[in-house]
Design an enzyme around this catalytic site. Structure first.
Site, PDB file in Angstrom:
ATOM      1  N   ASP A 165      39.036  34.467  28.913  1.00  0.00           N
ATOM      2  CA  ASP A 165      39.494  33.175  29.414  1.00  0.00           C
ATOM      3  C   ASP A 165      39.673  32.144  28.299  1.00  0.00           C
ATOM      4  O   ASP A 165      40.609  31.354  28.311  1.00  0.00           O
ATOM      5  CB  ASP A 165      38.536  32.662  30.500  1.00  0.00           C
ATOM      6  CG  ASP A 165      38.671  33.474  31.792  1.00  0.00           C
ATOM      7  OD1 ASP A 165      39.776  34.010  32.021  1.00  0.00           O
ATOM      8  OD2 ASP A 165      37.695  33.585  32.540  1.00  0.00           O
ATOM      9  N   SER A 200      28.229  37.432  37.236  1.00  0.00           N
ATOM     10  CA  SER A 200      29.148  36.379  36.820  1.00  0.00           C
ATOM     11  C   SER A 200      30.399  36.538  37.676  1.00  0.00           C
ATOM     12  O   SER A 200      31.029  37.596  37.672  1.00  0.00           O
ATOM     13  CB  SER A 200      29.470  36.548  35.335  1.00  0.00           C
ATOM     14  OG  SER A 200      30.617  35.793  35.031  1.00  0.00           O
TER      15      SER A 200
HETATM   16  N1  ARG Z   1      37.678  40.143  33.077  1.00  0.00           N
HETATM   17  C1  ARG Z   1      38.474  39.376  33.969  1.00  0.00           C
HETATM   18  C2  ARG Z   1      39.666  38.818  33.256  1.00  0.00           C
HETATM   19  O1  ARG Z   1      39.660  38.787  32.062  1.00  0.00           O
HETATM   20  C3  ARG Z   1      37.700  38.354  34.734  1.00  0.00           C
HETATM   21  C4  ARG Z   1      36.799  37.434  33.998  1.00  0.00           C
HETATM   22  C5  ARG Z   1      36.423  36.316  34.892  1.00  0.00           C
HETATM   23  N2  ARG Z   1      35.194  35.669  34.649  1.00  0.00           N
HETATM   24  C6  ARG Z   1      34.044  35.924  35.277  1.00  0.00           C
HETATM   25  N3  ARG Z   1      33.065  35.115  35.087  1.00  0.00           N
HETATM   26  N4  ARG Z   1      33.864  36.960  36.043  1.00  0.00           N
HETATM   27  O2  ARG Z   1      40.632  38.427  33.861  1.00  0.00           O
END
Ligand code: ARG
Length: 403
Positions: free
Chosen positions: A126, A177
């Site tokens: 992200d 998470s």
């Molecule tokens: N790995 C996924 C992506 O990069 C989701 C990450 C989202 N964050 C979380 N805290 N689960 O799109």
């Protein structure tokens, strides 16, 4: 470093982004911290989150209603692109980041801020998506990333926040998470870090388990116009409502769960659980409709484009030149993607049972049929195969001779 006077912080209401507020004020000496929280259909009370930001010391707290934009400008193009990162993940989280970044820049401009900030850590995707999008849209804006720099454990961050009146989380924090929006949920960490450990049912919120899904199947018809879904289950709906309804229908039948090992931008493999019932259903239906409306050369080439499109979006290049060029290709293919697809939902499956296109079908029953109605001229096959197989025949003859 030039002194920053005002920063716009991407805010979720969680402890980490709340701690960012006093941190930006005290460690970076920025007098005005504006928070921005986005409505992406995550189903939270955004007014409460806004209040929380103000209670945590924000000088101003902005809510952005981004849901329609999210679906129309981000999710629907992903459906047209049949985008699945690693052949599995429909980018439900990834698609939201450039839109949030876009709005951070927009708010920064409107309020005369000289910087934007986010609470991403240095290990995830992200941060990459935010930073690349912000750089593309507001290259003059400074990007501040406290959580990438502060070197505090979660406990230390909570203690830091308490000094500034940010209450420690009351409820026991979820062991996972989680990121949620209308398109789906991403769940990682905790027990899931053991890649062989099956996810408990408490991981899921949008999809039924196979055991709990109804025993009887349900058929659903999805209509597309120019590659965009416009009706589902005989109801013409707005884009956001189409996704909502697709989520409910597919979710009830336990379709839309993903368990995968994913290659992050930073080079780490991570174990991810996703659920994105509606988006996956719509992509499946869309791809099926393309099989009857697009010619084989386009279909074959579009496959390559789709893979690249998914990688670019995953890796943060939403606003990059290649993504833009691929969008132009996809756009030119979608004018003929009109028609409908019938899908049977049952116990975790979404099975295509029919497709048709009044305007653009390339399927010709008079050519395909094995009945008397056949108009295909079988005679021409011999000459065609003579040349089609020529190089292969020459190779085989030479091979036999040299044995
Ligand atoms: N790995 C996924 C992506 O990069 C989701 C990450 C989202 N964050 C979380 N805290 N689960 O799109």
């Amino acid at each position: 470093m030039q002194q920053i006077k005002k920063v716009v912080l991407a805010y979720s209401g969680g402890v980490d982004t709340s701690v960012c507020i006093p941190y930006l004020q005290n460690e970076y000496g920025i007098p005005e911290v504006v928070t921005f929280v986005a409505d992406l259909g995550q189903g939270e009370n955004l007014e409460d989150i806004r209040q929380k930001a103000l209670n945590s010391g924000a000088t101003e707290a902005v809510i952005g209603n981004l849901l329609d934009d999210f679906v129309e400008r981000y999710a629907f193009p992903a459906i047209r692109a049949n985008a699945l990162y690693g052949d599995k993940y429909p980018l439900s989280t990834a698609l939201a980041r450039p839109l949030i970044a876009e709005n951070l820049v927009h708010v920064a401009r409107k309020l005369g801020a000289d910087a934007v900030a986010h609470g991403c850590t240095g290990k995830g995707n992200d941060q990459v998506r935010f930073d690349l999008a912000i750089n593309a849209l507001g290259p003059d804006l400074k990007i501040i990333t406290p959580a990438r720099e502060w070197n505090m454990s979660r406990e230390e961050a909570i203690l830091y926040g308490e000094k500034f009146g940010i209450p420690a989380p009351v409820s026991k924090k979820s062991p996972y998470s989680i990121d949620v929006n209308l398109l789906g949920r991403s769940v990682e960490a905790g027990l899931l870090e053991d890649a062989m450990q099956e996810p408990n049912e408490d991981v899921f919120a949008m999809t039924a388990s196979i055991d709990d899904a109804p025993n009887s199947s349900q058929d659903v018809e999805i209509v597309f116009e120019n590659g965009f879904p416009i009706s589902i289950g005989n109801e013409f709906l707005t884009p956001a409502k189409i996704i909502q309804k697709a989520n409910v229908l597919a979710g009830e039948h336990g379709f839309g769960r993903i368990d995968m090992i994913e290659d992050r931008v930073v080079g780490i493999k991570s174990r991810e659980i996703y659920e994105a019932p509606g988006l996956l259903l719509l992509i499946k239906a869309h791809k099926e409709l393309e099989s009857i409306t697009l010619n084989p050369e386009i279909l074959d080439f579009k496959n390559t484009v789709e893979k690249k499109w998914g990688q670019l979006v995953y890796q943060g290049f939403w606003f990059g030149p290649l993504k833009k060029a691929l969008d132009a290709f996809i756009e030119s293919t979608q004018t003929s993607v009109n028609g409908k697809v019938k899908i049977r939902l049952h116990k975790g499956n979404a099975i295509v049972i029919g497709r048709s296109s009044d305007k653009n079908s390339l399927y010709r029953e008079d050519l395909a049929t094995y009945s008397k109605k056949d108009i295909f001229n079988h005679k021409h096959a011999e000459g065609f195969i003579y040349m089609w197989g020529m190089s292969n025949k020459i190779w085989a003859e030479s091979n036999l001779k040299n044995k």
